[in-house]
Write an enzyme that holds these catalytic residues in place. Structure first.
Site, PDB file in Angstrom:
ATOM      1  N   HIS A  11      21.757  23.860   8.208  1.00  0.00           N
ATOM      2  CA  HIS A  11      21.885  22.889   7.535  1.00  0.00           C
ATOM      3  C   HIS A  11      23.849  23.579   8.704  1.00  0.00           C
ATOM      4  O   HIS A  11      24.391  22.547   8.193  1.00  0.00           O
ATOM      5  CB  HIS A  11      21.951  22.420   6.910  1.00  0.00           C
ATOM      6  N   GLU A  39      12.682  10.770   9.244  1.00  0.00           N
ATOM      7  CA  GLU A  39      14.011   9.844  10.074  1.00  0.00           C
ATOM      8  C   GLU A  39      13.153   9.412  11.762  1.00  0.00           C
ATOM      9  O   GLU A  39      14.112   8.165  12.486  1.00  0.00           O
ATOM     10  CB  GLU A  39      14.069  11.265  11.303  1.00  0.00           C
ATOM     11  N   PHE A  59      21.951  15.567   7.397  1.00  0.00           N
ATOM     12  CA  PHE A  59      22.251  16.938   8.293  1.00  0.00           C
ATOM     13  C   PHE A  59      21.644  16.233   9.626  1.00  0.00           C
ATOM     14  O   PHE A  59      20.560  16.270   9.984  1.00  0.00           O
ATOM     15  CB  PHE A  59      21.775  17.766   7.114  1.00  0.00           C
ATOM     16  N   ASP A 105      21.522  18.519  11.528  1.00  0.00           N
ATOM     17  CA  ASP A 105      20.371  19.055  11.743  1.00  0.00           C
ATOM     18  C   ASP A 105      19.045  18.919  12.160  1.00  0.00           C
ATOM     19  O   ASP A 105      18.519  19.630  12.460  1.00  0.00           O
ATOM     20  CB  ASP A 105      20.182  20.856  11.171  1.00  0.00           C
ATOM     21  N   PHE A 106      18.959  17.582  11.755  1.00  0.00           N
ATOM     22  CA  PHE A 106      17.378  16.857  11.230  1.00  0.00           C
ATOM     23  C   PHE A 106      17.034  16.578  12.894  1.00  0.00           C
ATOM     24  O   PHE A 106      16.509  15.318  12.865  1.00  0.00           O
ATOM     25  CB  PHE A 106      17.737  16.082  10.164  1.00  0.00           C
ATOM     26  N   ILE A 107      18.405  16.331  13.663  1.00  0.00           N
ATOM     27  CA  ILE A 107      18.245  15.816  14.992  1.00  0.00           C
ATOM     28  C   ILE A 107      16.735  15.445  15.313  1.00  0.00           C
ATOM     29  O   ILE A 107      16.289  14.841  16.451  1.00  0.00           O
ATOM     30  CB  ILE A 107      19.256  16.081  15.689  1.00  0.00           C
ATOM     31  N   GLU A 122      17.749   8.214   3.826  1.00  0.00           N
ATOM     32  CA  GLU A 122      17.442   8.991   3.082  1.00  0.00           C
ATOM     33  C   GLU A 122      18.481   9.637   1.767  1.00  0.00           C
ATOM     34  O   GLU A 122      19.830  10.285   2.152  1.00  0.00           O
ATOM     35  CB  GLU A 122      17.440  10.704   2.757  1.00  0.00           C
TER      36      GLU A 122
END
Lengths: 342, 374
Positions: free
Chosen positions: A140, A71, A94, A96-98, A29
């Site tokens: 984040h 994602e 980030f 955290d977006f996993i 992104e």
């Protein structure tokens, strides 16, 4: 050799590998930099913190791909592209977006080589930012390298400086297995001398940033710098420390850790990830199991509390490991004396 | 004041050094020293080296404690005669520290030193120049296998006070291009010849160490007009034997644990091999193309575990001054290779010294070179 920031070192690694190998592509992104916006300016941004700026201009839209905010789709596409001959570097922004794409990483990319009897290669690198200290709040700011370390089939890299970042990222891109490459967002402006030429740092080989006789400190990523600062202070009081930067949490250089603990007999582990089942607990278990006889004091962990990362600056500062906390932990283990048996 | 007070300051071992750690004091307070006596070990980012007293006197104070990192020029100790009072020494230390600025030394030297990339054909050669080319003759320093300009860190700055001194990274080394061609001394000598011309020098005193010595000999053979004199330090090319444990170990070692014992072949005093020195060489070896370049050089020069190139005949025909310096405890090349040379060639062998006398016997080597090129 010239002075480069952590951001420039990563950009240079990507640039040099894209020049060397046409199979290396970038996707994520905004990695192409606001290209999909209304301004019409290409390569304006280079990712959310400017790490990939300039690469679209040099390598074009076929090799630097902006993706939709999904994602699951582009990490999955990157895994597929890797399995079929490209060498994608996908940016998760980030870490955290996993949660949006864990299946593509955990159940697909990580297992390809194992499930296809070694016949499938997955030369995929997933870059992502991690860490607190940026006032980026709970969604984040996490340090999720233990989560990836837990998954067999992934290699996990946590660089501690610009020099380390460039060499480890080139190694990651040339590696035939999926590699999670985690960049601490607070470190992007850190600077040091970095060779202009490409170079690689092997995985699974820890770096001793200093050597001492009294206490071993194992620290990860940005924590290495804090550990070195603490060691500088402690040295003035006659407490000499070995500081180990493992560089990669999977593979982990257990041999160096055990050797150093055997020499010093005292261990402090500094890990900014949540304290339960993190790298500090992993290393503590390793040493308790393999080097218990060498220990002269209980192992100490310098870790955050088991809470989400706070947004408020004062609370975030309180949450994070610090030089002072590391120093106090080292002093406590250095002062510890085993009680004599009655 | 009743007598002489001499400040002992953090020395500048090499052009890039900005700070150093006082690793250990060699003498206790109260000990009388002569100029040249070793008084402390100084650890830099490159090497640990003995620090020789610049003057005679009694070591009255150890201002810097062991383990302290200090900028170049900072006060680390005080020499004074016995009749100087403690109060005078205290005042001297106070005054020195009040007026000391850590940037001064660096500023003074920065004008005299330049690191640049010079295009030599298709190659980019990293060159470190110092001294004034208008007032002194030129001295060209050629390092050996796996080395770089830092091999001359205790030589270049010492010679630069009276000469124009050029150190450079050979192809495949340091910050120069990593293409090594065929890896032979002949090929390297052609690059050196082109470099001398690119630097617009008419001639130079050429100092070569180890493989750099063989390259210097090749240069003396192929372009004698460019060579004003030859100083060969533990040179290759004069015999057959070579310690292949060093050559192969240096190529193969990829971590501190495996590289450190290999580097210890270089010196008699093993403590000179510091952690930072090992780390610096590991960093060099990680660069793309380095290991393959080193392999090419090794197979061109030392196939089957012997030196392939014999350059003794050069010394029988070269009609300009030649001097050879060698450490008696060299574990890589044999000092016996300097036997049987023409009587006009001076050979100096340093006791308790290994393959790198320019590091282990820096003061003596610098003195020899200075006297030779006067």
């Amino acid at each position: 050799m010239s002075r480069k920031s952590f951001r420039q070192a990563i950009n240079e690694a990507l640039r040099q590998e894209m020049r060397r190998d046409p199979r290396v592509i970038l996707m994520g992104e905004d990695v192409a930099g606001g290209r999909g916006g209304t301004s019409g300016v290409k390569d304006a941004w280079g990712g959310v913190l400017g790490v990939t700026k300039g690469l679209l201009t040099e390598f074009g839209e076929d090799r630097v791909l902006d993706t939709p905010i999904t994602e699951a789709s582009y990490i999955g596409a990157a895994a597929g592209a890797a399995a079929t001959g490209l060498r994608p570097v996908a940016e998760l922004m980030f870490v955290d977006f996993i949660g949006c794409c864990l299946d593509q990483i955990m159940n697909q990319a990580a297992k390809f080589r194992y499930m296809f009897g070694g016949k499938a290669r997955t030369p995929l690198v997933i870059r992502a930012m991690y860490g607190a200290g940026f006032n980026a709040a709970a969604q984040h700011s996490q340090a999720l390298y233990p989560l990836f370390t837990h998954i067999p089939g992934l290699k996990v890299v946590v660089p501690s400086s610009p020099y380390e970042a460039k060499g480890l990222l080139i190694e990651a891109i040339r590696d035939d297995d999926p590699v999670i490459f985690l960049e601490n967002k607070v470190m992007y402006d850190d600077e040091e001398d970095v060779p202009d030429e490409p170079y690689t740092i092997p995985f699974g080989e820890a770096n001793l940033t200093r050597e001492g006789d009294d206490v071993t400190i194992v620290a990860f990523g940005r924590m290495v710098n804090l550990a070195n600062q603490a060691a500088d202070r402690l040295e003035k009081d006659g407490i000499s420390c070995t500081v180990i930067d493992p560089r990669t949490t999977s593979p982990l250089d257990t041999g160096t850790i055990l050797d150093c603990v055997a020499d010093t007999g005292r261990l402090v582990i500094v890990d900014e990830s949540s304290p339960r089942c993190n790298l500090a607990t992993d290393v503590a278990a390793l040493v308790a199991e393999e080097a218990f006889d060498a220990l002269k004091a209980p192992i100490r962990r310098v870790v955050p509390p088991h809470t989400p990362v706070p947004f408020a600056t004062v609370l975030e500062n309180l949450y994070m490991p610090s030089v002072e906390k590391i120093e106090a932990a080292v002093r406590s283990v250095a002062a510890y004396r085993v009680k004599e048996e009655a | 004041m009743s007598g002489t007070i001499t400040p002992i300051t953090m020395p500048k071992f090499g052009l890039a050094m900005t700070e150093g750690k006082l690793a250990s004091w060699s003498l206790p307070v109260g000990k009388e020293v002569k100029a040249g006596d070793e008084i402390a070990d100084i650890e830099t980012s490159k090497i640990t080296n003995g620090y020789e007293s610049p003057a005679a006197g009694i070591l009255r104070r150890q201002v810097a404690p062991e383990g302290e990192m200090l900028p170049v020029g900072a006060l680390i100790g005080v020499l004074a005669d016995a009749d100087v009072s403690d109060a005078e020494i205290d005042a001297f230390i106070q005054n020195f520290n009040d007026n000391f600025s850590s940037g001064e030394t660096e500023d003074k030297n920065s004008d005299a030193t330049a690191r640049k990339i010079v295009d030599v054909g298709d190659l980019k050669i990293s060159v470190q120049e110092s001294g004034n080319r208008e007032t002194g003759s030129s001295v060209l320093l050629i390092h050996g296998f796996g080395g770089d300009v830092s091999n001359w860190m205790l030589t270049q700055s010492a010679l630069a006070s009276s000469h124009h001194v050029i150190a450079f990274d050979l192809p495949g080394h340091g910050e120069s291009t990593k293409q090594v061609g065929d890896g032979t001394p002949t090929g390297f000598a052609k690059t050196v010849e082109d470099l001398i011309k690119a630097l617009d020098l008419s001639e130079a005193h050429v100092v070569g160490h180890s493989l750099g010595g063989a390259i210097a000999l090749e240069l003396a053979k192929s372009a004698p007009n460019l060579v004003k004199s030859l100083i060969l330090i533990a040179p290759a090319g004069l015999g057959q034997d070579i310690n292949m444990n060093f050559i192969n170990g240096f190529i193969d070692a990829d971590r501190r644990k495996t590289l450190e014992p290999v580097l210890q072949y270089l010196v008699h005093d093993k403590s000179l091999i510091s952690r930072q020195m090992v780390e610096g060489i590991i960093r060099y070896k990680r660069l793309d193309g380095v290991v393959s370049g080193l392999k090419t050089i090794a197979s061109a020069n030392f196939p089957d575990g012997k030196q392939a190139v014999s350059l003794r005949s050069v010394l029988e025909t070269f009609d300009k001054p030649v001097q050879i310096l060698w450490g008696e405890q060299d574990e890589i090349l044999s000092t016996k290779d300097a036997d049987g040379l023409p009587a006009t060639i001076g050979v100096t062998r340093f006791p308790e010294t290994g393959h790198m006398p320019q590091l282990e016997q820096a003061a003596a080597v610098n003195k020899k070179i200075s006297q030779f090129i006067e």
